[in-house]
Scaffold this active site. Structure first.
Site, mmCIF file in Angstrom:
data_model
loop_
_atom_site.group_PDB
_atom_site.id
_atom_site.type_symbol
_atom_site.label_atom_id
_atom_site.label_comp_id
_atom_site.label_asym_id
_atom_site.label_seq_id
_atom_site.Cartn_x
_atom_site.Cartn_y
_atom_site.Cartn_z
ATOM 1 N N CYS A 287 0.523 0.167 6.388
ATOM 2 C CA CYS A 287 1.442 1.239 6.767
ATOM 3 C C CYS A 287 1.553 2.285 5.666
ATOM 4 C CB CYS A 287 2.806 0.639 7.098
ATOM 5 S SG CYS A 287 4.005 1.889 7.573
ATOM 6 N N CYS B 33 5.042 3.732 5.264
ATOM 7 C CA CYS B 33 6.011 2.848 4.609
ATOM 8 C C CYS B 33 5.751 2.796 3.100
ATOM 9 C CB CYS B 33 5.901 1.416 5.137
ATOM 10 S SG CYS B 33 5.781 1.266 6.910
ATOM 11 N N ASP B 34 4.494 2.722 2.694
ATOM 12 C CA ASP B 34 4.178 2.371 1.303
ATOM 13 C C ASP B 34 3.456 3.458 0.511
ATOM 14 O OD1 ASP B 34 5.267 -0.195 1.684
ATOM 15 O OD2 ASP B 34 3.436 -0.833 2.678
#
Ligand code: NAP
Length: 308
Positions: free
Chosen positions: A132, A135-136
């Site tokens: 992701c 997300c990261d």
């Protein structure tokens, strides 16, 4: 006894909820472990009709949730362990120590990111291995990272990561991207993205703290091996459908996708429907998942009307 239980809260699930709630079926939705589904981990959605300027994935899902709740859909945070059909002809949906009963069930559980299957891979998640970028990605500023895959997801993730990383290697096992032309062209035109063709990752290499420091690459043409220094690996090689909990109430193909009746969302078990990425390995779009959610709700509604 519920009229309809919808398992999953992605595009398919929410659309099924909007339609079945508007038909006064008072649907109960069970979220699964990722409320909102895959679009909650994406950035801008440019191709969902009705949003000419695009819309952020999480916002689109919040809108769908509000729309479903406005018409009376109920949403419970629960992970379903099994679905069984009783002799009386209805369904038991088992979640933890609770058993819910329903006349019909719509499975809209989507799919989860696929991994390479390298030993120790799961333990590296959160230590420089992820699926992701949204997300990261921001954790990896001014360092080199790589994306594995050649599809739309890989190109989209690579593009997004150039906001943070010093360099993004796009590692693909062939010499041609599978991605749509617009996404492929955009990625290849980005100066920060460097394609690594005809290559597969065969190992992840970590530093003393157990964080990712490099990958081992194998060239698919001459089998030569090399090391590529990266601080994070973003795996974007497709998905695995979340269909395991349904057992033999449905037939699945070799990859676990639920088989629907031709042109329908009905499965082999009357009253059990499947919609979206859990059943669709071909289109896998937000809008096609939403379309199947609508179809599943209409099919459930008609079946209930006939049986009344
Ligand atoms: P995908 O299209 O199935 O692509 C998966 C990629 O991973 C392929 O390039 C494949 O290589 C590679 N791959 C698969 N297994 C591998 C392995 N074991 N080792 C190395 N490489 C491997 O999956 P996706 O990119 O997630 O896209 C899924 C669907 O969502 C598509 O329909 C796509 O159009 C859609 N999507 C749309 C958007 C958008 O429009 N904004 C964004 C993302 C996704 P090969 O090419 O050699 O098979």
């Amino acid at each position: 006894m519920e009229n309809v239980i919808i398992i999953g809260t992605g595009c398919a699930g929410y659309t099924a909820a909007i339609y079945s709630a508007r038909a006064n079926l008072e649907p109960l939705m069970l979220t699964g472990t990722q409320p909102g589904g895959q679009l909650t981990t994406t950035t801008e959605v440019e191709n969902f009709p009705g949003f000419p300027e695009g819309i952020m994935g999480p916002e689109l899902m919040t809108n769908m949730q509000q729309q479903a709740e406005k018409f009376g859909a109920r949403i419970e945070f629960a992970n379903v362990d099994a679905v069984v059909k009783t002799e009386a002809g209805h369904f038991e949906v088992k979640t933890g120590d609770k058993t819910l009963e329903s006349k019909t069930v719509i499975i809209a559980t989507g799919a989860a990111p696929r991994h390479l299957g390298i030993e120790g891979e799961k333990e590296l998640i959160g230590h420089g291995l992820t699926s992701c970028a949204t997300c990261d990605g921001a954790f990896y500023r001014d360092v080199p990272v790589c994306v594995i895959g050649g599809g739309d997801s890989a190109c989209e993730e690579a593009d997004f990561l150039t906001r943070f990383a010093s360099k993004v290697y796009l590692i693909h096992r062939r010499d041609e991207l599978r991605a749509s032309k617009i996404m492929a062209d955009r990625a290849l035109a980005n100066e920060k993205i460097e394609p690594v063709w005809n290559s597969v990752v065969t190992d992840y290499l970590t530093d003393d703290e157990g964080e990712m420091r490099a990958v081992t690459l194998k060239n698919t043409e001459d089998d030569s091996e090399s090391e590529l220094e990266v601080k994070c690996v973003f795996v974007a090689i497709g998905h695995i459908p979340n269909s395991g909990f349904v057992g033999d109430l449905v037939d699945t193909d070799d990859n676990g996708y639920i088989i629907q009746k031709p042109g329908r969302t009905a499965t082999k078990t009357p009253g059990l429907f499947a919609a979206g990425d859990v059943a669709d390995h071909y289109y896998r779009q937000a809008i096609t998942a939403a379309g199947q959610g609508c179809a599943a709700a209409l099919e459930a509604e008609r079946l209930l009307a006939e049986s009344d």
